[in-house]
Design a protein around this motif. Sequence first.
Motif, PDB file in Angstrom:
ATOM      1  N   VAL A 268     -36.094  36.245  19.862  1.00 23.51           N
ATOM      2  CA  VAL A 268     -37.059  35.497  20.665  1.00 23.51           C
ATOM      3  C   VAL A 268     -36.475  34.118  20.926  1.00 23.51           C
ATOM      4  O   VAL A 268     -36.326  33.302  20.002  1.00 23.51           O
ATOM      5  CB  VAL A 268     -38.411  35.373  19.951  1.00 23.51           C
ATOM      6  N   ASP A 269     -36.108  33.861  22.173  1.00 19.65           N
ATOM      7  CA  ASP A 269     -35.583  32.548  22.563  1.00 19.65           C
ATOM      8  C   ASP A 269     -36.731  31.723  23.146  1.00 19.65           C
ATOM      9  O   ASP A 269     -37.397  32.152  24.098  1.00 19.65           O
ATOM     10  CB  ASP A 269     -34.481  32.696  23.607  1.00 19.65           C
ATOM     11  N   VAL A 270     -36.951  30.556  22.568  1.00 23.28           N
ATOM     12  CA  VAL A 270     -38.013  29.663  23.037  1.00 23.28           C
ATOM     13  C   VAL A 270     -37.419  28.764  24.117  1.00 23.28           C
ATOM     14  O   VAL A 270     -36.670  27.822  23.828  1.00 23.28           O
ATOM     15  CB  VAL A 270     -38.587  28.838  21.875  1.00 23.28           C
ATOM     16  N   LEU A 271     -37.749  29.049  25.369  1.00 17.10           N
ATOM     17  CA  LEU A 271     -37.153  28.345  26.497  1.00 17.10           C
ATOM     18  C   LEU A 271     -37.935  27.094  26.888  1.00 17.10           C
ATOM     19  O   LEU A 271     -37.354  26.107  27.338  1.00 17.10           O
ATOM     20  CB  LEU A 271     -37.052  29.289  27.700  1.00 17.10           C
ATOM     21  N   ASP A 272     -39.257  27.146  26.739  1.00 12.95           N
ATOM     22  CA  ASP A 272     -40.062  25.989  27.125  1.00 12.95           C
ATOM     23  C   ASP A 272     -41.420  26.091  26.450  1.00 12.95           C
ATOM     24  O   ASP A 272     -41.938  27.198  26.223  1.00 12.95           O
ATOM     25  CB  ASP A 272     -40.249  25.932  28.648  1.00 12.95           C
ATOM     26  N   LEU A 273     -41.987  24.942  26.133  1.00 13.94           N
ATOM     27  CA  LEU A 273     -43.335  24.844  25.580  1.00 13.94           C
ATOM     28  C   LEU A 273     -44.017  23.668  26.246  1.00 13.94           C
ATOM     29  O   LEU A 273     -43.442  22.581  26.342  1.00 13.94           O
ATOM     30  CB  LEU A 273     -43.300  24.630  24.061  1.00 13.94           C
TER      31      LEU A 273
ATOM     32  N   SER B 239     -34.160  29.939  18.425  1.00 16.13           N
ATOM     33  CA  SER B 239     -34.282  31.392  18.490  1.00 16.13           C
ATOM     34  C   SER B 239     -34.815  31.891  17.157  1.00 16.13           C
ATOM     35  O   SER B 239     -34.437  31.379  16.100  1.00 16.13           O
ATOM     36  CB  SER B 239     -32.931  32.055  18.784  1.00 16.13           C
ATOM     37  N   LEU B 240     -35.674  32.891  17.224  1.00 17.88           N
ATOM     38  CA  LEU B 240     -36.195  33.547  16.029  1.00 17.88           C
ATOM     39  C   LEU B 240     -35.807  35.006  16.090  1.00 17.88           C
ATOM     40  O   LEU B 240     -36.019  35.673  17.112  1.00 17.88           O
ATOM     41  CB  LEU B 240     -37.719  33.397  15.959  1.00 17.88           C
ATOM     42  N   TYR B 241     -35.245  35.517  14.995  1.00 15.45           N
ATOM     43  CA  TYR B 241     -34.833  36.914  14.897  1.00 15.45           C
ATOM     44  C   TYR B 241     -35.826  37.651  14.004  1.00 15.45           C
ATOM     45  O   TYR B 241     -36.089  37.233  12.867  1.00 15.45           O
ATOM     46  CB  TYR B 241     -33.433  37.028  14.307  1.00 15.45           C
ATOM     47  N   LEU B 242     -36.349  38.782  14.502  1.00 16.15           N
ATOM     48  CA  LEU B 242     -37.374  39.523  13.791  1.00 16.15           C
ATOM     49  C   LEU B 242     -36.961  40.988  13.644  1.00 16.15           C
ATOM     50  O   LEU B 242     -36.613  41.637  14.645  1.00 16.15           O
ATOM     51  CB  LEU B 242     -38.698  39.449  14.561  1.00 16.15           C
ATOM     52  N   PRO B 243     -37.008  41.545  12.432  1.00 12.18           N
ATOM     53  CA  PRO B 243     -36.635  42.955  12.241  1.00 12.18           C
ATOM     54  C   PRO B 243     -37.687  43.898  12.819  1.00 12.18           C
ATOM     55  O   PRO B 243     -38.870  43.809  12.473  1.00 12.18           O
ATOM     56  CB  PRO B 243     -36.539  43.085  10.718  1.00 12.18           C
ATOM     57  N   VAL B 244     -37.278  44.763  13.734  1.00 16.77           N
ATOM     58  CA  VAL B 244     -38.203  45.678  14.403  1.00 16.77           C
ATOM     59  C   VAL B 244     -38.635  46.770  13.434  1.00 16.77           C
ATOM     60  O   VAL B 244     -37.797  47.408  12.781  1.00 16.77           O
ATOM     61  CB  VAL B 244     -37.552  46.277  15.660  1.00 16.77           C
TER      62      VAL B 244
ATOM     63  N   ALA C  78     -34.007  32.106  11.745  1.00 17.47           N
ATOM     64  CA  ALA C  78     -34.087  31.262  12.935  1.00 17.47           C
ATOM     65  C   ALA C  78     -32.809  30.465  13.095  1.00 17.47           C
ATOM     66  O   ALA C  78     -32.033  30.289  12.144  1.00 17.47           O
ATOM     67  CB  ALA C  78     -35.295  30.324  12.840  1.00 17.47           C
ATOM     68  N   GLU C  79     -32.586  29.991  14.308  1.00 18.90           N
ATOM     69  CA  GLU C  79     -31.497  29.043  14.546  1.00 18.90           C
ATOM     70  C   GLU C  79     -31.885  28.104  15.664  1.00 18.90           C
ATOM     71  O   GLU C  79     -32.675  28.429  16.546  1.00 18.90           O
ATOM     72  CB  GLU C  79     -30.179  29.748  14.851  1.00 18.90           C
ATOM     73  N   THR C  80     -31.327  26.910  15.596  1.00 27.68           N
ATOM     74  CA  THR C  80     -31.465  25.906  16.636  1.00 27.68           C
ATOM     75  C   THR C  80     -30.050  25.529  17.080  1.00 27.68           C
ATOM     76  O   THR C  80     -29.059  25.981  16.482  1.00 27.68           O
ATOM     77  CB  THR C  80     -32.191  24.654  16.103  1.00 27.68           C
TER      78      THR C  80
END
Length: 386
Positions: A129-134, A242-247, A302-304
């Motif tokens: 999940v890439d956070v592009l804008d808030l 970005s947040l990485y989540l195990p499906v 997560a990573e920034t």
Amino acid sequence: MDATTPGPLSTDALPVLQPLAAAPPGELYLPCDPDRALWGRLPTRRTAPVLVVRSGQVVTVDTVSHEGVLPDQGRDPLAYFASHGVPADAVLTDAVGVAARTPHDGPGPHVVTGPVAVEGAEPGDVLRVDVLDLAPRVPYGVVSNRHGRGALPGEYPEGWAADPGHQPWFNPGGNVSVFTRVEARAGGLVGVMPGPVPARFPLRLFLGLMGVARDTDDVVDSVPPTDAGGNLDVRDVGVGASLYLPVRVPGALFFTGDPHLSQGDGEVALTAMEGSLRARLRLTVVRPGDGAPRLTAYQPFAETPEHWIPIGLSDQGGSGAPEERDLDVAMRQAVRHALAFLTQERGMPGPVAYAYLSAATDFAVSQVVDRTTGVHARIRKADFDL
């Protein structure tokens, strides 16, 4: 400003973002209307998706804060916010709709948007999940402290109940809710605490709740974070992160909510400065070790642009039982996950990686108030660019 007689709210610094009438051409839009929201519970394997996207697509998602909507605040956003000087046209219509029509049929407080099915996502994959804008949807937020919760349960808000000077901050439900305005300053938007002592702080927007469905038919409480994400409350996961989540289930069934305008590490009173956000998110299916760190097969990560952020939880399953709230457990999990990342992804020998973490990495308390506690590490990427 006198907290007992709030003046009218100005929307000059920040426009109100009511729901869009339709998606912009060529884009995807997910509103948080009563038919596409859950209240107090998270999606599970049999929850029908409200939107289906291709891997790599960008979707604009509206989120609604639970603050101002909850029963202890009257379950009437128009009346609640009017008592703080907010005109009716600055109250979100979807917040009004959720309060009136969405069943509060889960044990948690959060209003959840989703779920979103991502084509091709299968158990064993990872959803990036890439956070592009808030963007803030309203120029105000609420910070609450409720009985039996927060870092000092049994002490506050109970300890203030008999003091007449503290009554302006108690809502009719007997809990404390501090209405906090947003102002524009030279350095950007700030939150402004009410009362006789000026206190202003920069906004730091992020979604406290992002996750994927767990493989269960049981009701999943929205409060405790789990190994599938959820209410992680890691404030670093803002724009550019970005947040990485195990499906866990086909389609992943991504969801979000609990929008925050600002939060200190720890979130000690119970809530952050809660306020509705509009988010642009990219949802991409990747594999552990190929587009995502290997440990994301079983653990959110997560990573920034500046940091890698391994996350530790005191209870991976999210039971939130008293014996699972130990902050020491969360700390040990964060260290284990940081070690796994450095050895598996960076190739560091274990003894050296452990020494590096002790010498150079900060471990922060994500939150202590969600029953399952959280600690996350901030590993500087610049340290590996030699």
